[in-house]
Motif scaffolding. Structure first.
Motif, PDB file in Angstrom:
ATOM      1  N   LYS A  35       0.843  -1.189   0.000  1.00  0.00           N
ATOM      2  CA  LYS A  35       0.000   0.000   0.000  1.00  0.00           C
ATOM      3  C   LYS A  35       0.879   1.241   0.000  1.00  0.00           C
ATOM      4  N   ALA A  36       0.499   2.209  -0.820  1.00  0.00           N
ATOM      5  CA  ALA A  36       1.292   3.437  -0.918  1.00  0.00           C
ATOM      6  C   ALA A  36       0.376   4.630  -1.153  1.00  0.00           C
ATOM      7  N   THR A  37       0.785   5.767  -0.608  1.00  0.00           N
ATOM      8  CA  THR A  37       0.123   7.041  -0.867  1.00  0.00           C
ATOM      9  C   THR A  37       1.172   8.021  -1.375  1.00  0.00           C
ATOM     10  N   VAL A  38       0.919   8.605  -2.535  1.00  0.00           N
ATOM     11  CA  VAL A  38       1.843   9.557  -3.141  1.00  0.00           C
ATOM     12  C   VAL A  38       1.111  10.879  -3.304  1.00  0.00           C
ATOM     13  N   SER A  39       1.656  11.944  -2.701  1.00  0.00           N
ATOM     14  CA  SER A  39       1.039  13.270  -2.773  1.00  0.00           C
ATOM     15  C   SER A  39       1.933  14.219  -3.562  1.00  0.00           C
TER      16      SER A  39
ATOM     17  N   LEU B  85       6.773  16.562  -3.007  1.00  0.00           N
ATOM     18  CA  LEU B  85       6.351  15.180  -3.198  1.00  0.00           C
ATOM     19  C   LEU B  85       6.511  14.427  -1.883  1.00  0.00           C
ATOM     20  N   VAL B  86       5.453  13.737  -1.447  1.00  0.00           N
ATOM     21  CA  VAL B  86       5.473  12.948  -0.215  1.00  0.00           C
ATOM     22  C   VAL B  86       5.044  11.523  -0.542  1.00  0.00           C
ATOM     23  N   LEU B  87       5.850  10.548  -0.114  1.00  0.00           N
ATOM     24  CA  LEU B  87       5.561   9.137  -0.350  1.00  0.00           C
ATOM     25  C   LEU B  87       5.523   8.386   0.973  1.00  0.00           C
ATOM     26  N   ASP B  88       4.455   7.624   1.177  1.00  0.00           N
ATOM     27  CA  ASP B  88       4.331   6.699   2.301  1.00  0.00           C
ATOM     28  C   ASP B  88       3.942   5.342   1.734  1.00  0.00           C
ATOM     29  N   SER B  89       4.754   4.316   1.972  1.00  0.00           N
ATOM     30  CA  SER B  89       4.424   2.982   1.486  1.00  0.00           C
ATOM     31  C   SER B  89       4.898   1.936   2.478  1.00  0.00           C
ATOM     32  N   ALA B  90       4.247   0.773   2.462  1.00  0.00           N
ATOM     33  CA  ALA B  90       4.621  -0.308   3.374  1.00  0.00           C
ATOM     34  C   ALA B  90       4.100  -1.630   2.843  1.00  0.00           C
ATOM     35  N   LEU B  91       4.825  -2.705   3.158  1.00  0.00           N
ATOM     36  CA  LEU B  91       4.389  -4.063   2.862  1.00  0.00           C
ATOM     37  C   LEU B  91       3.806  -4.674   4.126  1.00  0.00           C
ATOM     38  N   SER B  92       2.744  -5.458   3.969  1.00  0.00           N
ATOM     39  CA  SER B  92       2.108  -6.125   5.098  1.00  0.00           C
ATOM     40  C   SER B  92       1.594  -7.490   4.649  1.00  0.00           C
TER      41      SER B  92
END
Length: 348
Positions: free
Chosen positions: A82-86, A280-287
């Motif tokens: 899941k990732a959110t890119v702003s 640019l802001v990126l938040d991502s993670a594997l679960s």
């Protein structure tokens, strides 16, 4: 058989024997009858990439940061990404900033590079797409459309898989490969030991990647439009100004498990427009690592077709007549023979 014929037969047999021993023929036979090589991604997944070398070796850093989703699945197994890119554009003082937020979700099933997967992309402008591959069958749709089966996929699903999960690779490329990692020990993520790296904007120099030699752009006859000029000006003149955050790399598989990045890029004023800045802001993670998502094919989907009618089908569905040449028969196919004349009602 005469002595001459015996001699000729022996000579032919000798030449055939020599021909079979030709090294070129031997090499060709070895290639033909050798076991099939594994897919390239499988070979890549077998490569050892020590995560502790990321800070000191640019090649290892680029390999880990740009790792493809197929290779990640080969190394890690089933998982959810899941990732959110702003994005936030700001121009001259007094202008209203332009914002866009993307949400990317990707679920990978077992089976490695050939396994099932499901990817979804949405953004804050009410746009998006959805692609899935289940049991070797591919289905795709836009955000509000109906799934359509893609029997002639031509690699579309694999490309979408790579694009959905390649956010950190894209950010690194936008910042001209200047994403610098400094080790800060190990932490635990999803029950796995991971190397933690603090991110900073590094100096220009060796990024560990040789850029491909691309052909020159083809100029349109009427010149470039304003939108194209602005895009090219951004990519040619962009200057990274700041970058911060952290990256967690799995100690066992060298897969990036979590990312938090926040950076700024400026573009000086040029012929295509005034000065601008991109944040640019990126938040991502594997679960859900190792958990089979049990993906199922959609129950309601459209069959694959050669060429969907699109607008023409919509007009027919709502009873709106299409624009036809003067004198054309309604419902007739252009170029087809005219239908038979109806019989006279009085039998004349």
């Amino acid at each position: 058989m005469t002595r001459f014929h015996k001699f000729a037969a022996a000579a032919v047999l000798a030449l055939a024997t020599v021909g079979c021993q030709d090294p070129v023929d031997k090499a060709a036979k070895a290639r033909i009858f050798s076991p099939e090589d594994p897919p390239k991604v499988v070979a890549s997944a077998a490569e050892k990439l020590p995560p502790e070398d990321v800070a000191e070796n640019p090649r290892v850093a680029r390999r880990i940061l740009s790792m493809d989703a197929a290779e990640v699945t080969e190394r890690l197994g089933p998982h959810t990404y899941k990732a959110t890119v702003s994005y936030e554009w700001s121009g001259a003082q007094g202008t209203i900033p332009s914002k866009l937020t993307e949400t990317r979700t990707f679920r990978a099933g077992p089976g490695g590079v050939n396994g099932d997967f499901h990817g979804v992309l949405d953004n804050s402008r009410d746009q998006g797409l959805e692609v899935m591959r289940v049991g070797g069958q591919v289905y795709a749709r836009n955000r509000y459309g109906t799934f359509r089966q893609r029997l002639r996929d031509r690699g579309m699903a694999e490309r979408t898989r790579a694009e959905l999960t390649g956010a950190i690779r894209d950010v690194d490329s936008l910042f001209r490969g200047r994403l610098q990692l400094s080790p800060q020990g190990t932490v635990t993520h999803e029950g796995r030991t991971a190397w933690r790296y603090v991110v900073a904007l590094g100096p220009e120099g060796d990024t560990g990647v040789t850029p491909p030699a691309l052909p020159a752009l083809i100029e349109p006859k009427g010149g470039r439009d304003d939108t194209t000029k602005r895009r090219l000006a951004f990519f040619e003149n962009r200057t990274p100004k700041s970058l911060s955050g952290e990256v967690l790399v799995d100690s066992t598989t060298s897969v990036v498990l979590k990312v938090r990045l926040d950076g700024r890029i400026t573009v000086p004023a040029n012929d295509a427009g005034g000065a601008a800045e991109l944040r640019l802001v990126l938040d991502s993670a594997l679960s859900e690592i190792g958990q089979d998502p049990q993906l199922q094919s959609p129950t309601d989907f459209l069959p694959d077709v050669d060429k969907p009618q699109g607008i023409a089908d919509a007009l027919d569905r709502f009873g709106i007549p299409r624009n036809k040449p003067e004198g054309a028969t309604p419902g007739a196919t252009p170029g087809a023979a005219p239908p038979d004349e109806p019989a006279d009602e009085e039998g004349n």
